[in-house]
Design a protein around this motif. Sequence first.
Motif, PDB file in Angstrom:
ATOM      1  N   ILE A 738     -34.257  22.699   8.986  1.00 28.27           N
ATOM      2  CA  ILE A 738     -33.776  21.856   7.908  1.00 28.27           C
ATOM      3  C   ILE A 738     -32.261  21.802   8.026  1.00 28.27           C
ATOM      4  N   GLY A 739     -31.641  20.890   7.304  1.00 27.99           N
ATOM      5  CA  GLY A 739     -30.193  20.801   7.351  1.00 27.99           C
ATOM      6  C   GLY A 739     -29.683  19.798   6.337  1.00 27.99           C
ATOM      7  N   PHE A 740     -28.359  19.640   6.312  1.00 25.25           N
ATOM      8  CA  PHE A 740     -27.792  18.636   5.416  1.00 25.25           C
ATOM      9  C   PHE A 740     -26.630  17.945   6.100  1.00 25.25           C
ATOM     10  N   ILE A 741     -26.359  16.737   5.598  1.00 25.02           N
ATOM     11  CA  ILE A 741     -25.231  15.934   6.070  1.00 25.02           C
ATOM     12  C   ILE A 741     -24.229  15.822   4.931  1.00 25.02           C
ATOM     13  N   ASN A 742     -22.999  16.202   5.193  1.00 24.12           N
ATOM     14  CA  ASN A 742     -21.943  16.025   4.205  1.00 24.12           C
ATOM     15  C   ASN A 742     -21.503  14.563   4.254  1.00 24.12           C
ATOM     16  N   PRO A 743     -21.753  13.774   3.190  1.00 21.46           N
ATOM     17  CA  PRO A 743     -21.466  12.335   3.251  1.00 21.46           C
ATOM     18  C   PRO A 743     -19.984  12.014   3.384  1.00 21.46           C
ATOM     19  N   LYS A 744     -19.118  12.993   3.132  1.00 16.93           N
ATOM     20  CA  LYS A 744     -17.686  12.739   3.237  1.00 16.93           C
ATOM     21  C   LYS A 744     -17.237  12.603   4.685  1.00 16.93           C
ATOM     22  N   ASP A 745     -17.824  13.422   5.580  1.00 21.67           N
ATOM     23  CA  ASP A 745     -17.418  13.368   6.990  1.00 21.67           C
ATOM     24  C   ASP A 745     -18.609  13.302   7.934  1.00 21.67           C
ATOM     25  N   ASN A 746     -19.826  13.188   7.380  1.00 17.85           N
ATOM     26  CA  ASN A 746     -21.065  13.129   8.161  1.00 17.85           C
ATOM     27  C   ASN A 746     -21.286  14.368   9.035  1.00 17.85           C
ATOM     28  N   LYS A 747     -20.660  15.482   8.664  1.00 20.34           N
ATOM     29  CA  LYS A 747     -20.852  16.724   9.406  1.00 20.34           C
ATOM     30  C   LYS A 747     -22.226  17.306   9.065  1.00 20.34           C
ATOM     31  N   ILE A 748     -22.913  17.805  10.109  1.00 20.82           N
ATOM     32  CA  ILE A 748     -24.281  18.302   9.945  1.00 20.82           C
ATOM     33  C   ILE A 748     -24.298  19.822  10.003  1.00 20.82           C
ATOM     34  N   SER A 749     -25.051  20.443   9.102  1.00 15.36           N
ATOM     35  CA  SER A 749     -25.322  21.887   9.128  1.00 15.36           C
ATOM     36  C   SER A 749     -26.826  22.075   9.187  1.00 15.36           C
ATOM     37  N   GLU A 750     -27.286  22.992  10.034  1.00 15.04           N
ATOM     38  CA  GLU A 750     -28.722  23.221  10.216  1.00 15.04           C
ATOM     39  C   GLU A 750     -29.091  24.666   9.876  1.00 15.04           C
ATOM     40  N   PHE A 751     -30.362  24.853   9.464  1.00 16.62           N
ATOM     41  CA  PHE A 751     -30.860  26.183   9.118  1.00 16.62           C
ATOM     42  C   PHE A 751     -32.297  26.300   9.621  1.00 16.62           C
ATOM     43  N   MET A 752     -32.652  27.523  10.008  1.00 14.86           N
ATOM     44  CA  MET A 752     -34.017  27.772  10.469  1.00 14.86           C
ATOM     45  C   MET A 752     -34.335  29.250  10.291  1.00 14.86           C
ATOM     46  N   PRO A 753     -35.531  29.582   9.801  1.00 13.44           N
ATOM     47  CA  PRO A 753     -35.922  30.995   9.707  1.00 13.44           C
ATOM     48  C   PRO A 753     -36.147  31.576  11.100  1.00 13.44           C
TER      49      PRO A 753
END
Length: 928
Positions: A738-753
């Motif tokens: 899973i992850g998220f996109i910061n709409p301010k700079d479109n930077k992506i962060s991902e997470f996984m167990p």
Amino acid sequence: MKKILILSLFVLSISIPYAAAHPFTVDTIPSSSTNAPIGVTEVIVHFSEPIDNNFSSLKVLDSNGEQIDNKDSKYYDGDYSLVVTTPPLEEGVYTVSSKVLSKVDGHLVPNAFIFAVGDAKIDVGTLTKQDISDIVFLPEAGARFPGLVGQTIVLGAIIASIIIWGTQSKQLVKKELDKLENFHHGKFMTLTGIGLVLVFASNILVLAVQTIRLETSVIEVIKTDFGNIWAIRMIITVILLGLWFGMDRKKILTIKNKIPMLIITLGLIGTSSLIGHGAASGETPALILDYIHNFVAAVWIGGIIYFVFALLPTFSQLEETKRDKISLVLIPRFSMMFVVAVGIVIISGPTLMWFLESDVSLITESIYGKLIFVKIAIAAVMIGFGGYFQFKIQKNAERDLQKGTIAIYKKLRKSLKFDVILGITLLGVVALLINGTLPAGEINQVEAQKVSHGFNSLEFSENAKFDIKISSFSSGTNTILVKVSDFENKPLYDSDQIKVKISYPERNISPIEIPMKIIKQEENKPLEFQGDITFGFSGKWKLEVEAQRKQNANESIIIDLVVKPRLTDLSTKIIEYPLPKPSKPLYPLYDGNDSIWISDPSSPRLWEFSIESQNFTSYSFDGLTSMLLTKDSEGKIWFTDTPRNQIGYFDPSNNQIITKTLPKIDPIIDSNTATFIQADFDGNIWISITNKDIILKYYPKTDIFEEIKMPTRGSLPFALTIDNEGKIWFTESASGKIGFINPKDNKISEFMPEKPLASPEAMIFDEEGNLWIAEHTGTAIIKFNPILETFERVSVIDKEALPYGMSFDRYGNIWIPQHTVDKIAVYDPYNKDLIEVSIPTVTSFVQFSTSDSKGNVWFVEQQGNKLSMVKTTEIPITINELNDQDNFSLKYSEIVSPLIAMGIIATSLFFVKNLRDKRRLNELIMSG
């Protein structure tokens, strides 16, 4: 009646296993899962048994996982507790990680708890449940298993050879006696030699495992308290080996020759008790009872091994008739020994358990208890074989002997070999119990269960501490307990009264005072107050507690209470609304006003259902299908038309649908697979292009598409949602992230167990900011805490269910569509309960759901062509029901006392029977 007595005897005879202790957390300061005042400078943890400070430590971690303590762990109040100091703690959530070495059994036990400082909110669900490896120490169990088998063989062989062979009349085999004695000597020495080698090897393995565990030298391990016991055990083992070599040189072994080895072996058994639960309890009677159990188990199982591998082979030197006769005459003598042992267990076993744990519910629900049940099953089969020998083999052989023929030796030897296999298997379970934690040691799970039936909180005012407990914490009448003290847990010297009030401001319910009375008053201990508190309905209540002081200002606290029914207290009914035309409804969306919007993959249209009028309206557009839906800040209903490679929206201002073709994305040779769609707070639209590893961002104001490439190739982005900060969250169906996109700079962060998620294809945020993910093929839902970045898995009941799009009801329960079964699951994240509710329509094929402003859950039945609403009604708990819940408990003494009485009677009867059998068979054989 005889069968009942025998069954009771059997259960009691194996009710208490060998056991060793693990130091589990008894109490913490600050208390686990509570709020402490800002400025706390130390953390104290009390344990259930003595720990070795040289190999024990506490760590305090902040919300970023950084260690912030002063790394000065030391004893606090003797060797049962540790303290670590910290800089003055600011507001936030903190995790305390402990790793302590038991002085009793040498196990290095990890654990953790969380607490909050100031007004920070804490989520009890973020605590990781204990893994079975933290409850049953498998490497240690494997290392100690050979020693357990070895000491059982040695002690059992010595005692059985003395009682059975050493005192047996040998008139029948007088001519062959010298030959038999020599042969028996060889078999006895071989058997005990194997046992001693197993003990010696086990000692080495235990030392090796301990050295690896502690990451230190062998010398340092031996210096620990456990190492001292190990050294004593090794010395005893070496002495026994020396005695064995001396005895092996003798031609014939008398009872007198075996006494030294018997005495030393009893010392060897004692070392097992010194690392047991009995020793850890600090109670001398418990230690003695633990030793008795070690002894009795060796007599039982070791005696069987001796009978099969030493005594019966000795009889093979006789001619067939004599071999069968002496085998027959030894059965009652053999049985008498074990009946006596069982009689001892009947009394001592339940008594030992009373010292260790008398809570029946904890025993039955723990891993420890489940292992006991496995042990009971194996032991019951073994004892069943004992009954088979007496009532079948012995009886038939006696009848045959009277007729002049007898054939018992081969039957007995064959049956007992299987008994030996069961006995060694049972010792394997015992090895797990030796290295297992007592039921109370599974502290995290136990506390979680307690929370499900009540409310516990520790609150602080400026100068006082309030310990508050409410049960059963649901609508209706509850019991509230309040204990008021200063920060050192001492009573407020000028206070002996409190005021308790509840209110519900949102419904204009003014504060209602709750009468409280003192129920516990002890010198130098805080007063305890009790009262009956009634919540008329579920919801967010406010509780005010004020300590009335005579010489100082009153101390008071105000806390919010979320009162909600348990799933068992909810009545559910599914109301179905058939769509007016054949369709394939897929995705429902509540628009925040009065309508449920429904997509239709079977045709280019949207359905609108008016909750008030209960009428459907359809809106067609130029396209092929409508798939997933979202609503923007202007009230427009957006959808994806995947096969037409377009998106569109319904404009409520003119009831028109506008479509927009998606841009071509490399590789152009493949068409786009647009799945989820999500509007952000600025009115921009996000679309997951699953087959291209792309998430598109569409700016309606400028009519521009922007491509955001996934970091992981072949990830298959799928579900989309938005959090309170405006971040766009996504799932990666193929890569399990899973992850998220910061709409301010479109930077992506991902997470996984640690283990990738199995097809995460739906997600939703709860009110506390936790993200819930549906593992579509993993048949589970996952709770992800974005702050701690932790994953917690909740399996659904039906392994064929394929959970999908979730929603919350008015009580905070999660409703989980399961589109391959005609049931919808519901999970209570507060009480950790999970049930299923049946859907009336067969082959309904439910995939997605939504919630309206009243907390009603709506879902569509794609194959049933229906929109459905779940109507939930709370079933109030009456005072009588509460009293029944509080008063009913299965008491340990009520179960054990009658069983002990029946067991003693049954043991006495069996002993008398075996004594008579012995005399009768001796007379019969000698006369023959």
